[in-house]
Design an enzyme around this catalytic site. Structure first.
Site, PDB file in Angstrom:
ATOM      1  N   GLY A  45       2.831  -5.519   1.219  1.00  0.00           N
ATOM      2  CA  GLY A  45       3.349  -4.218   0.821  1.00  0.00           C
ATOM      3  C   GLY A  45       2.203  -3.306   0.426  1.00  0.00           C
ATOM      4  O   GLY A  45       1.164  -3.789  -0.037  1.00  0.00           O
ATOM      5  N   GLN A  50      -1.618   3.724  -3.745  1.00  0.00           N
ATOM      6  CA  GLN A  50      -2.724   2.775  -3.561  1.00  0.00           C
ATOM      7  C   GLN A  50      -3.748   3.253  -2.535  1.00  0.00           C
ATOM      8  O   GLN A  50      -4.852   2.724  -2.467  1.00  0.00           O
ATOM      9  CB  GLN A  50      -2.186   1.402  -3.127  1.00  0.00           C
ATOM     10  CG  GLN A  50      -1.402   0.699  -4.211  1.00  0.00           C
ATOM     11  CD  GLN A  50      -0.969  -0.661  -3.752  1.00  0.00           C
ATOM     12  OE1 GLN A  50       0.025  -0.800  -3.050  1.00  0.00           O
ATOM     13  NE2 GLN A  50      -1.720  -1.685  -4.122  1.00  0.00           N
ATOM     14  N   CYS A  92      -1.749  -8.156  -6.134  1.00  0.00           N
ATOM     15  CA  CYS A  92      -1.695  -6.734  -5.807  1.00  0.00           C
ATOM     16  C   CYS A  92      -3.015  -6.341  -5.147  1.00  0.00           C
ATOM     17  O   CYS A  92      -4.082  -6.731  -5.616  1.00  0.00           O
ATOM     18  CB  CYS A  92      -1.486  -5.928  -7.085  1.00  0.00           C
ATOM     19  SG  CYS A  92      -1.484  -4.142  -6.830  1.00  0.00           S
ATOM     20  N   LEU A  93      -2.941  -5.568  -4.063  1.00  0.00           N
ATOM     21  CA  LEU A  93      -4.168  -5.164  -3.355  1.00  0.00           C
ATOM     22  C   LEU A  93      -5.058  -4.280  -4.227  1.00  0.00           C
ATOM     23  O   LEU A  93      -6.256  -4.180  -3.969  1.00  0.00           O
ATOM     24  CB  LEU A  93      -3.815  -4.435  -2.057  1.00  0.00           C
ATOM     25  CG  LEU A  93      -3.143  -5.293  -0.966  1.00  0.00           C
ATOM     26  CD1 LEU A  93      -2.765  -4.420   0.226  1.00  0.00           C
ATOM     27  CD2 LEU A  93      -4.036  -6.442  -0.526  1.00  0.00           C
ATOM     28  N   HIS A 134       7.878  -4.363  -6.717  1.00  0.00           N
ATOM     29  CA  HIS A 134       6.458  -4.153  -7.029  1.00  0.00           C
ATOM     30  C   HIS A 134       5.999  -2.779  -6.507  1.00  0.00           C
ATOM     31  O   HIS A 134       5.375  -2.002  -7.231  1.00  0.00           O
ATOM     32  CB  HIS A 134       5.644  -5.293  -6.395  1.00  0.00           C
ATOM     33  CG  HIS A 134       4.163  -5.205  -6.608  1.00  0.00           C
ATOM     34  ND1 HIS A 134       3.464  -6.118  -7.367  1.00  0.00           N
ATOM     35  CD2 HIS A 134       3.248  -4.309  -6.160  1.00  0.00           C
ATOM     36  CE1 HIS A 134       2.175  -5.768  -7.379  1.00  0.00           C
ATOM     37  NE2 HIS A 134       2.017  -4.684  -6.644  1.00  0.00           N
ATOM     38  N   GLU A 135       6.360  -2.474  -5.257  1.00  0.00           N
ATOM     39  CA  GLU A 135       5.930  -1.195  -4.651  1.00  0.00           C
ATOM     40  C   GLU A 135       6.650  -0.005  -5.292  1.00  0.00           C
ATOM     41  O   GLU A 135       6.070   1.062  -5.447  1.00  0.00           O
ATOM     42  CB  GLU A 135       6.161  -1.202  -3.133  1.00  0.00           C
ATOM     43  CG  GLU A 135       5.484  -2.322  -2.356  1.00  0.00           C
ATOM     44  CD  GLU A 135       4.014  -2.530  -2.687  1.00  0.00           C
ATOM     45  OE1 GLU A 135       3.332  -1.566  -3.059  1.00  0.00           O
ATOM     46  OE2 GLU A 135       3.555  -3.687  -2.592  1.00  0.00           O
ATOM     47  N   HIS A 138       4.780   1.036  -8.214  1.00  0.00           N
ATOM     48  CA  HIS A 138       3.594   1.831  -7.854  1.00  0.00           C
ATOM     49  C   HIS A 138       3.937   3.306  -7.676  1.00  0.00           C
ATOM     50  O   HIS A 138       3.239   4.174  -8.196  1.00  0.00           O
ATOM     51  CB  HIS A 138       2.981   1.336  -6.539  1.00  0.00           C
ATOM     52  CG  HIS A 138       2.011   0.211  -6.694  1.00  0.00           C
ATOM     53  ND1 HIS A 138       0.933   0.277  -7.538  1.00  0.00           N
ATOM     54  CD2 HIS A 138       1.955  -1.004  -6.102  1.00  0.00           C
ATOM     55  CE1 HIS A 138       0.239  -0.865  -7.456  1.00  0.00           C
ATOM     56  NE2 HIS A 138       0.842  -1.651  -6.595  1.00  0.00           N
TER      57      HIS A 138
END
Ligand SMILES: [Zn+2]
Length: 170
Positions: A45, A50, A92-93, A134-135, A138
């Protein structure tokens, strides 16, 4: 072209994204770049903040490119319903090398707009539900370490500070 993924510490990650009002070719191109960036980084994702775009948009693909049905563009999403609770490890990226367990709902129903401007509703479970939630955080200006106790959050922040000093956070 791949986009630069911003790391924790960049203010864009802690700012609520704006609603998307205009879906055009330019946005479609950006979404393609987001998918490319996500696949290259081996993530499932990726949210617009991000990649430094403060908007309510994320892409996801829990099949990592294996199943077209799992490839989703999620614009201006609303969480309609959640069911159950499950604890699982998450990464997480924007927090490379950092993983910990997070409790989240097991099933989630989402209403969103796709890249053609069409409204759609989908139900996600397991990893896909975790990814959606999660996204969604963000794009609302939150990050997953907010789920930790203050003590554990401090430990993670210290770990990140160490990585910054070693030049491993760029
Ligand atoms: Zn993330």
């Amino acid at each position: 072209m791949t986009l630069k993924i911003v790391k924790y510490g960049d203010p864009v990650l802690q700012k609520e994204g704006e609603e998307i009002t205009n879906i055009d070719g330019e946005l479609a191109k950006f979404v393609d770049e987001m998918f490319g960036t996500m696949y290259t980084a081996k993530g499932v994702g990726l949210a617009a903040p991000q990649v430094a775009l403060s908007k309510k948009l994320f892409v996801m693909d829990v099949s990592s490119g294996k199943d077209k049905q799992d490839k989703l563009v999620v614009i201006n999403p609303q969480i309609v319903e959640t069911k159950g609770k499950i604890v699982s490890e998450e990464g997480c990226l924007s927090f490379p090398g950092i993983y910990f367990e997070v409790e989240r709902p097991e099933i989630v129903t989402v209403q969103a707009i796709d890249i053609n401007g069409k409204e759609y509703t989908f139900e996600a479970s397991g990893l896909a539900a975790r990814c959606v939630l999660h996204e969604k955080e963000h794009i609302d200006g939150h990050v997953f370490i907010e789920h930790l106790s203050p003590l554990k959050r401090d430990l993670i922040k210290r770990k990140i500070n160490k990585k910054i000093k070693l030049g491993e956070w760029e």
